[in-house]
Design an enzyme around this catalytic site. Structure first.
Site, PDB file in Angstrom:
ATOM      1  N   ASP A  54     -10.114   0.819  11.887  1.00  0.00           N
ATOM      2  CA  ASP A  54      -9.356   1.437  10.781  1.00  0.00           C
ATOM      3  C   ASP A  54      -9.979   2.787  10.428  1.00  0.00           C
ATOM      4  O   ASP A  54     -11.128   2.853   9.995  1.00  0.00           O
ATOM      5  CB  ASP A  54      -9.382   0.510   9.573  1.00  0.00           C
ATOM      6  CG  ASP A  54      -8.408   0.921   8.486  1.00  0.00           C
ATOM      7  OD1 ASP A  54      -8.103   2.122   8.374  1.00  0.00           O
ATOM      8  OD2 ASP A  54      -7.969   0.039   7.732  1.00  0.00           O
ATOM      9  N   HIS A  66      -5.629   0.682  11.018  1.00  0.00           N
ATOM     10  CA  HIS A  66      -5.147   0.391   9.668  1.00  0.00           C
ATOM     11  C   HIS A  66      -3.782  -0.294   9.699  1.00  0.00           C
ATOM     12  O   HIS A  66      -3.500  -1.171   8.875  1.00  0.00           O
ATOM     13  CB  HIS A  66      -5.062   1.700   8.878  1.00  0.00           C
ATOM     14  CG  HIS A  66      -4.844   1.522   7.413  1.00  0.00           C
ATOM     15  ND1 HIS A  66      -5.778   0.945   6.577  1.00  0.00           N
ATOM     16  CD2 HIS A  66      -3.788   1.855   6.604  1.00  0.00           C
ATOM     17  CE1 HIS A  66      -5.328   0.939   5.330  1.00  0.00           C
ATOM     18  NE2 HIS A  66      -4.121   1.472   5.330  1.00  0.00           N
ATOM     19  N   GLY A 106       0.822  -1.203   0.000  1.00  0.00           N
ATOM     20  CA  GLY A 106       0.000   0.000   0.000  1.00  0.00           C
ATOM     21  C   GLY A 106       0.858   1.256   0.000  1.00  0.00           C
ATOM     22  O   GLY A 106       2.054   1.217  -0.267  1.00  0.00           O
ATOM     23  N   GLY A 107       0.225   2.386   0.329  1.00  0.00           N
ATOM     24  CA  GLY A 107       0.929   3.656   0.354  1.00  0.00           C
ATOM     25  C   GLY A 107       0.135   4.786  -0.273  1.00  0.00           C
ATOM     26  O   GLY A 107       0.725   5.707  -0.839  1.00  0.00           O
ATOM     27  N   GLN A 141      -2.274  -4.947   0.169  1.00  0.00           N
ATOM     28  CA  GLN A 141      -2.524  -4.257   1.429  1.00  0.00           C
ATOM     29  C   GLN A 141      -2.866  -2.803   1.154  1.00  0.00           C
ATOM     30  O   GLN A 141      -2.163  -2.120   0.408  1.00  0.00           O
ATOM     31  CB  GLN A 141      -1.290  -4.358   2.340  1.00  0.00           C
ATOM     32  CG  GLN A 141      -1.492  -3.820   3.745  1.00  0.00           C
ATOM     33  CD  GLN A 141      -0.999  -2.388   3.915  1.00  0.00           C
ATOM     34  OE1 GLN A 141      -0.163  -1.915   3.155  1.00  0.00           O
ATOM     35  NE2 GLN A 141      -1.525  -1.708   4.915  1.00  0.00           N
ATOM     36  N   SER A 142      -3.980  -2.311   1.707  1.00  0.00           N
ATOM     37  CA  SER A 142      -4.403  -0.926   1.585  1.00  0.00           C
ATOM     38  C   SER A 142      -4.606  -0.558   0.111  1.00  0.00           C
ATOM     39  O   SER A 142      -5.385  -1.202  -0.577  1.00  0.00           O
ATOM     40  CB  SER A 142      -3.381  -0.011   2.276  1.00  0.00           C
ATOM     41  OG  SER A 142      -3.869   1.305   2.398  1.00  0.00           O
ATOM     42  N   ALA A 143      -3.898   0.470  -0.387  1.00  0.00           N
ATOM     43  CA  ALA A 143      -4.016   0.814  -1.807  1.00  0.00           C
ATOM     44  C   ALA A 143      -3.576  -0.340  -2.691  1.00  0.00           C
ATOM     45  O   ALA A 143      -4.078  -0.516  -3.804  1.00  0.00           O
ATOM     46  CB  ALA A 143      -3.181   2.060  -2.109  1.00  0.00           C
TER      47      ALA A 143
END
Length: 335
Positions: A252, A284, A71-72, A142-144
């Protein structure tokens, strides 16, 4: 700063371990590189971006393969963010490929999805050479990265219909999404991001949607896994989609857990098998960062059990730093 001693330990492993092969090129674009994390007994003899790799095997066991997309916020993603997860998966006999991809403003969402798709293709072409098990190739985002991976897999059903020689989502045994975003065209989510500091103008630029609400409503569904499941081309190919597992912290505040619930319902609506894991009180970053630092890696246990299709005995992971440092850090982590 408080967590820096733990991060330095992971960075030292990443930089010095003979089991980590860094910066392998998978494509022609900027940041089209990946890192390979190999279990003991799996050694690469030779590799380049255009040919398959030769391997030296100390045993004949076929190992599961994980393709990890970090992610990021689509802006600060970097392949090494997955080093701690990859290290612990490799200890369990799993080969891990952690992908880099173009970040904004170097690229927009279409470029990122293309990079992720090309990276997945590169690994799939080399599973045999790595000593991997073609029946257990798992994509984890993960995430983005969960958004990009899910979008790439769904969009691949469309590309596969046009070009049968490309990789098939049916080659993936499972998709695992961690703290992901799956409905970026949801107006409430866009407002939430705006309040958190990912401003609408930036977000719409990342998603190739321009700067007005009307333009955004036209463009964003092309990058929304939930909306894509309503497209005829995707629905016609839903039988080749892999089973899905979604993991999310209930506390989150970056990517609301409703994103996973909405995606799970949409997937079930078209007949895709879905498992959901929600972690009470987890933020998160807790399942992916602070819990592993403390050695209590519930997320890793769930991932390993899912990959192997059975309960895997947890490893006795030692905390990287004392609990008090993590408790202090959690008071300041904004996610």
């Amino acid at each position: 700063l408080v967590l820096a001693p733990a991060f330095l330990k992971v960075a030292w492993y990443y930089a010095t371990s003979a089991n980590v092969k860094r910066g392998l090129i998978y494509g022609a674009q900027a940041r089209n590189t990946l890192d390979l994390y190999l279990p003991d007994g799996c050694e690469i003899a030779d590799v380049d971006s255009s040919t398959s790799m030769g391997t030296t095997r100390k045993d004949e066991e076929k190992r599961p393969v994980v393709i990890f997309i970090t992610g990021g916020m689509w802006i600060i993603g970097y392949k090494a963010w997955g080093a701690l997860l990859a290290q612990r998966l490799s200890r369990r006999g799993i080969i891990v490929a952690s992908l880099d991809y173009r970040n904004f403003p170097q690229g927009t969402v279409g470029d990122m999805i293309a990079d992720v798709s090309n990276g997945i293709s590169w690994v799939l072409d080399r599973v045999d050479a790595l000593g991997g098990d073609k029946r257990k190739v798992v994509v984890i985002g993960q995430s983005a990265g969960a958004h990009l991976a899910a979008t790439a897999i769904l969009r691949q059903t469309e590309w596969l219909a046009r070009s049968p020689n490309t990789w098939s989502p049916g080659s993936i045994s499972k998709f695992i999404g961690i703290s992901g975003v799956y409905a970026p065209d949801d107006p409430q989510l866009i407002e939430h991001f705006h309040r958190q500091g990912l401003y609408k103008s930036v977000f719409w630029s990342i998603m190739e949607a321009g700067f007005t609400g009307s333009r955004a409503s036209e463009a964003l569904p092309r990058a929304s896994p939930v909306s894509m499941l309503h497209e005829q081309a995707v629905r016609q190919s839903v039988h080749i989609l892999p089973p899905v597992m979604l993991c999310h912290g209930e506390a989150d505040s970056s990517a609301p857990p409703e994103q996973s619930r909405t995606f799970a319902n949409a997937l079930r609506g078209v007949g895709v098998s879905v498992a959901e894991h929600y972690y009470a009180g987890k933020t998160h970053t807790d399942p992916f960062v602070t819990d592993p630092i403390l050695g209590r890696d519930i997320l890793l246990d769930d991932i390993a059990n899912s990959i192997f299709g059975r309960r895997v005995e947890p490893f006795d992971e030692k905390p990287l730093i004392p609990r008090i440092f993590v408790s202090i850090a959690r008071k300041f982590v904004p996610f």
